[in-house]
Design a protein around this motif. Structure first.
Motif, short mmCIF file in Angstrom:
data_model
loop_
_atom_site.label_atom_id
_atom_site.label_comp_id
_atom_site.label_asym_id
_atom_site.label_seq_id
_atom_site.Cartn_x
_atom_site.Cartn_y
_atom_site.Cartn_z
N UNK A 9 0.80 -1.21 0.00
CA UNK A 9 0.00 0.00 0.00
C UNK A 9 0.84 1.26 0.00
N UNK A 10 0.21 2.38 0.35
CA UNK A 10 0.84 3.70 0.31
C UNK A 10 2.11 3.75 1.15
N UNK A 11 3.13 4.40 0.59
CA UNK A 11 4.39 4.68 1.29
C UNK A 11 5.22 3.45 1.61
N UNK A 68 -3.55 -12.64 -6.19
CA UNK A 68 -3.07 -11.30 -5.89
C UNK A 68 -3.60 -10.87 -4.53
N UNK A 69 -2.69 -10.55 -3.62
CA UNK A 69 -3.06 -10.03 -2.31
C UNK A 69 -2.70 -8.55 -2.31
N UNK A 70 -3.69 -7.69 -2.23
CA UNK A 70 -3.48 -6.25 -2.33
C UNK A 70 -3.82 -5.58 -1.01
N UNK A 74 -3.20 -0.50 -2.51
CA UNK A 74 -2.90 -1.48 -3.54
C UNK A 74 -4.13 -2.07 -4.18
N UNK A 75 -5.27 -1.96 -3.52
CA UNK A 75 -6.51 -2.45 -4.10
C UNK A 75 -6.88 -1.76 -5.40
N UNK A 76 -6.48 -0.50 -5.53
CA UNK A 76 -6.80 0.24 -6.76
C UNK A 76 -6.06 -0.33 -7.96
N UNK A 77 -4.72 -0.30 -7.98
CA UNK A 77 -4.02 -0.84 -9.15
C UNK A 77 -4.26 -2.32 -9.36
N UNK A 78 -4.47 -3.07 -8.28
CA UNK A 78 -4.73 -4.51 -8.43
C UNK A 78 -6.05 -4.76 -9.14
N UNK A 93 -7.38 -10.95 -3.51
CA UNK A 93 -7.66 -10.84 -2.07
C UNK A 93 -7.37 -9.41 -1.62
N UNK A 94 -8.40 -8.72 -1.17
CA UNK A 94 -8.25 -7.36 -0.66
C UNK A 94 -7.93 -7.44 0.83
N UNK A 95 -6.77 -6.97 1.20
CA UNK A 95 -6.35 -6.97 2.60
C UNK A 95 -6.53 -5.57 3.17
#
Length: 236
Positions: A9-11, A68-70, A74-78, A93-95
């Motif tokens: 994710x971010x950063x 794919x575990x995002x 990261x859920x956006x680009x995934x 898989x959205x984490x």
């Protein structure tokens, strides 16, 4: 066993999966990590990072029948990668991650949440092209239940997050709707409110929604538990 692509994710960067990778390998899976543009070892200048380049990074990392575990942003680009190459993704898989909605950016979606706990940790650059986190708020927002030393480790590796890709509306196609999806809610998340996670997963089949009693960073707070859950999802 499964080919598993871990999207941060971010950063963050590939480094955040440090404790997850060996546990996945021990179960016979093949975990792979990537650094998104301008993060980790990737040297892309902040001003060149777009939602498209982030999506392309995920697409390029896909193999065949990839899980794919995002995490988080990261859920956006995934999701957009699933639109482009759904045939390469076995399950997404959205984490505690954002599930994009047509025409909305991540910033738009964040504002839909009933609470905004993450804002106290966000330190915007003067040129507004990126943001980092305030060190004194980083632990409470991201790593409150993580082992001693986690925050120090993270602060040594966190990098500025480009704002442009997170201000760009998602333009969705039908591809991602053909991919099997699961959602893992983190019940004590102080970055993305857990009740908003529930809302984003509301149209997922009930059997594909799971919970972890952790903060926003289960990969540090409970890596063994996270891996056990991923393994369960993969085998179901």
């Amino acid at each position: 066993m499964a080919d598993i692509l871990l999207v941060h994710g971010s950063c963050h960067g590939a480094w955040c999966w440090r404790d997850v990778v060996p546990h996945l390998e021990a179960l016979g899976h093949t975990p792979r990590t990537i650094d998104m543009p301008s993060h980790g070892q990737d040297t892309t200048p902040i001003e060149d990072v777009t939602l498209e380049t982030c999506t392309a990074a995920v697409v390029e990392a896909l193999a065949t029948d990839t899980i794919v575990v995002a995490h988080s942003w990261g859920g956006f680009p995934a999701t957009l990668a699933a639109d482009i190459a759904p045939q390469k993704i076995k399950r997404l898989i959205y984490l505690c991650a954002y599930v994009p909605r047509e025409g909305l950016s991540l910033v738009d979606m964040r504002k839909l949440a009933p609470r905004q706990p993450i804002l106290k940790a966000i330190n915007r650059a003067e040129d507004s092209k990126s943001y980092t986190t305030f060190p004194d708020q980083t632990r409470d927002v991201f790593y409150a239940d993580c082992p001693e030393g986690t925050t120090d480790y993270a602060l040594q590796h966190l990098t500025p997050q480009a704002t442009l890709p997170q201000m760009t509306p998602a333009r969705l196609r039908a591809g991602h709707l053909t991919v099997a999806r699961s959602y893992i809610r983190c019940l004590y998340d102080e970055a993305i409110p857990t009740e908003f996670q529930a809302e984003m997963a509301a149209d997922f089949p009930a059997r594909d929604v799971y919970e972890m009693a952790t903060s926003h960073s289960p990969f540090f707070a409970d890596p063994k538990g996270l891996v056990a859950l991923i393994d369960r999802i993969v085998k179901d």
